[in-house]
Design an enzyme around this catalytic site. Structure first.
Site, PDB file in Angstrom:
ATOM      1  N   ASN A  12       0.868  -1.177   0.000  1.00 53.68           N
ATOM      2  CA  ASN A  12       0.000   0.000   0.000  1.00 53.68           C
ATOM      3  C   ASN A  12       0.900   1.221   0.000  1.00 53.68           C
ATOM      4  O   ASN A  12       1.487   1.560   1.025  1.00 53.68           O
ATOM      5  CB  ASN A  12      -0.909  -0.033   1.249  1.00 53.68           C
ATOM      6  CG  ASN A  12      -1.740   1.231   1.378  1.00 53.68           C
ATOM      7  OD1 ASN A  12      -1.774   2.064   0.471  1.00 53.68           O
ATOM      8  ND2 ASN A  12      -2.417   1.368   2.516  1.00 53.68           N
ATOM      9  N   LYS A  14       0.101   4.218  -0.223  1.00 51.31           N
ATOM     10  CA  LYS A  14      -0.547   5.399   0.379  1.00 51.31           C
ATOM     11  C   LYS A  14      -0.331   6.616  -0.525  1.00 51.31           C
ATOM     12  O   LYS A  14      -0.213   6.446  -1.735  1.00 51.31           O
ATOM     13  CB  LYS A  14      -0.059   5.597   1.823  1.00 51.31           C
ATOM     14  CG  LYS A  14      -0.210   4.309   2.642  1.00 51.31           C
ATOM     15  CD  LYS A  14      -0.046   4.490   4.119  1.00 51.31           C
ATOM     16  CE  LYS A  14      -0.248   3.137   4.810  1.00 51.31           C
ATOM     17  NZ  LYS A  14      -0.198   3.234   6.267  1.00 51.31           N
ATOM     18  N   HIS A 101      -9.564   1.097   4.877  1.00 49.84           N
ATOM     19  CA  HIS A 101      -8.304   1.301   5.613  1.00 49.84           C
ATOM     20  C   HIS A 101      -8.573   2.234   6.794  1.00 49.84           C
ATOM     21  O   HIS A 101      -9.369   3.167   6.692  1.00 49.84           O
ATOM     22  CB  HIS A 101      -7.242   1.890   4.679  1.00 49.84           C
ATOM     23  CG  HIS A 101      -5.870   1.843   5.274  1.00 49.84           C
ATOM     24  ND1 HIS A 101      -5.460   2.744   6.239  1.00 49.84           N
ATOM     25  CD2 HIS A 101      -4.831   0.993   5.085  1.00 49.84           C
ATOM     26  CE1 HIS A 101      -4.215   2.440   6.604  1.00 49.84           C
ATOM     27  NE2 HIS A 101      -3.814   1.390   5.918  1.00 49.84           N
ATOM     28  N   GLU A 103      -6.986   4.638   7.909  1.00 48.50           N
ATOM     29  CA  GLU A 103      -6.743   6.054   7.623  1.00 48.50           C
ATOM     30  C   GLU A 103      -7.972   6.685   6.975  1.00 48.50           C
ATOM     31  O   GLU A 103      -8.265   7.864   7.187  1.00 48.50           O
ATOM     32  CB  GLU A 103      -5.490   6.201   6.740  1.00 48.50           C
ATOM     33  CG  GLU A 103      -4.225   5.929   7.557  1.00 48.50           C
ATOM     34  CD  GLU A 103      -3.054   5.370   6.771  1.00 48.50           C
ATOM     35  OE1 GLU A 103      -3.071   5.405   5.527  1.00 48.50           O
ATOM     36  OE2 GLU A 103      -2.105   4.878   7.421  1.00 48.50           O
ATOM     37  N   GLU A 172      -5.285  -4.926  10.569  1.00 49.04           N
ATOM     38  CA  GLU A 172      -4.286  -3.867  10.752  1.00 49.04           C
ATOM     39  C   GLU A 172      -4.567  -3.131  12.062  1.00 49.04           C
ATOM     40  O   GLU A 172      -5.390  -2.203  12.087  1.00 49.04           O
ATOM     41  CB  GLU A 172      -4.344  -2.878   9.589  1.00 49.04           C
ATOM     42  CG  GLU A 172      -3.992  -3.465   8.243  1.00 49.04           C
ATOM     43  CD  GLU A 172      -3.430  -2.418   7.297  1.00 49.04           C
ATOM     44  OE1 GLU A 172      -2.380  -2.669   6.713  1.00 49.04           O
ATOM     45  OE2 GLU A 172      -4.025  -1.331   7.169  1.00 49.04           O
ATOM     46  N   GLY A 178       2.540   2.388  10.798  1.00 45.58           N
ATOM     47  CA  GLY A 178       3.493   3.487  10.654  1.00 45.58           C
ATOM     48  C   GLY A 178       4.208   3.861  11.945  1.00 45.58           C
ATOM     49  O   GLY A 178       4.835   4.911  12.027  1.00 45.58           O
ATOM     50  N   SER A 216       3.450  -2.059  10.365  1.00 49.39           N
ATOM     51  CA  SER A 216       4.905  -2.117  10.598  1.00 49.39           C
ATOM     52  C   SER A 216       5.501  -3.482  10.279  1.00 49.39           C
ATOM     53  O   SER A 216       6.472  -3.908  10.901  1.00 49.39           O
ATOM     54  CB  SER A 216       5.254  -1.695  12.034  1.00 49.39           C
ATOM     55  OG  SER A 216       4.863  -0.354  12.262  1.00 49.39           O
TER      56      SER A 216
HETATM   57  P1  13P Z   1       3.048   0.431   7.689  1.00 55.55           P
HETATM   58  O1  13P Z   1       3.573  -0.846   7.111  1.00 55.55           O
HETATM   59  O2  13P Z   1       3.754   1.652   7.218  1.00 55.55           O
HETATM   60  O3  13P Z   1       2.912   0.355   9.182  1.00 55.55           O
HETATM   61  O4  13P Z   1       1.545   0.597   7.120  1.00 55.55           O
HETATM   62  C1  13P Z   1       0.694  -0.482   7.190  1.00 55.55           C
HETATM   63  C2  13P Z   1      -0.529  -0.145   6.428  1.00 55.55           C
HETATM   64  O5  13P Z   1      -1.282   0.729   6.806  1.00 55.55           O
HETATM   65  C3  13P Z   1      -0.787  -0.893   5.188  1.00 55.55           C
HETATM   66  O6  13P Z   1      -2.055  -0.654   4.699  1.00 55.55           O
END
Ligand code: 13P
Length: 254
Positions: A12, A14, A101, A103, A172, A178, A216
């Site tokens: 992803n 982002k 997601h 976010e 997740e 992150g 992560s």
């Molecule tokens: P990270 O791997 O940066 O923690 O992000 C995970 C994520 O949100 C994948 O969709």
């Protein structure tokens, strides 16, 4: 019905990238998986931002890496300025779409119902939704983890019925995204087992549904996470933006 034997690792990206950066990243990934010693036994996808889908589709043409989107509209078509429909994504060769997601749940106010409708739109267009669920740190500390992920999943199951066997799930934990703070393999496995049991109550094909872990995940911790019985792959954020790291995660999922 036996377990889907192939793991799925999806990157992803982002809101990162540019024409130049995407080209370099994809070229490095393709060069890596093209090495004779590279043994790629998992399914792989990358999910660039929507404006770059056409570019990345071209770069990936004929390769073993599939194209994914990061979101799709809950609407089919019409006066929804800024939205991108499932049919439009399908037009651009999109195979997977991340849905719900954390976010987007947090910043765009997506609810369980929105997520469930998006899953339905994706499936109707022949796109495999990667449905994200996960608890916040506060929810975990309050002992709500199981309640939260089950609530998020049940909305999707309720609206999509037997089609639920066609989805991919991604657990997740929000506190692991992150932050560099990964769930331990045991923490992740226990939530994956809860989700598997919930899917089993909804479909006889629950074993076929791949449940990815995200948060992560990196080159150093991927193998241990992916060795858990109910972890069928990974949804990778930061580490998907660096070809050497992403390639190491692919190798760890063999
Ligand atoms: P990270 O791997 O940066 O923690 O992000 C995970 C994520 O949100 C994948 O969709």
């Amino acid at each position: 019905m036996s377990r889907n034997p192939r793991k799925l690792v999806a990157g992803n990206w982002k809101m990162n990238g540019s024409l130049a950066a995407n080209q370099a990243l994809v070229q490095d990934l393709l060069a890596g998986i093209g090495q004779p010693e590279f043994d790629m036994t998992c399914d792989v996808a990358v999910c660039p931002p929507a404006p770059y889908l056409a570019q990345v589709r071209q770069l990936l043409a004929g390769s073993a890496i599939d194209l994914g989107a990061q979101d799709l509209s809950q609407h089919e078509s019409g006066a929804f300025t800024g939205d991108v429909s499932a049919a439009m994504l399908k037009d651009f060769g999109v195979r997977y779409a991340i849905v719900g997601h954390s976010e987007r749940r947090q910043h765009q106010g997506e609810t369980d119902v929105h997520v469930a409708i998006k899953v339905k739109r994706a499936l109707a267009a022949g796109i495999t939704p990667i449905v994200c669920v996960g608890e916040t740190l506060r929810e975990r500390e309050e002992g709500m983890t199981e309640f939260i992920v089950k609530r998020q999943m049940s909305a999707v199951i309720h609206l999509n019925g037997h089609c639920i066997s066609e989805i991919v799930v991604a657990y997740e934990p929000v506190w692991a995204i992150g932050t560099g703070r990964t769930a331990t393999p045991e923490q992740a496995q226990s939530v994956h087992a809860v989700l598997r049991a919930q899917l089993k109550a909804a479909t006889e094909h629950a074993e076929r549904v791949r449940i990815l872990y995200g948060g992560s995940m990196n080159a150093a911790n991927a193998a241990e996470l992916l060795a858990q019985p109910d972890i069928d792959g990974g949804l990778i954020g930061g580490a998907a933006l660096k070809a050497p790291d992403f390639l190491k995660i692919l190798a760890a999922s063999a």
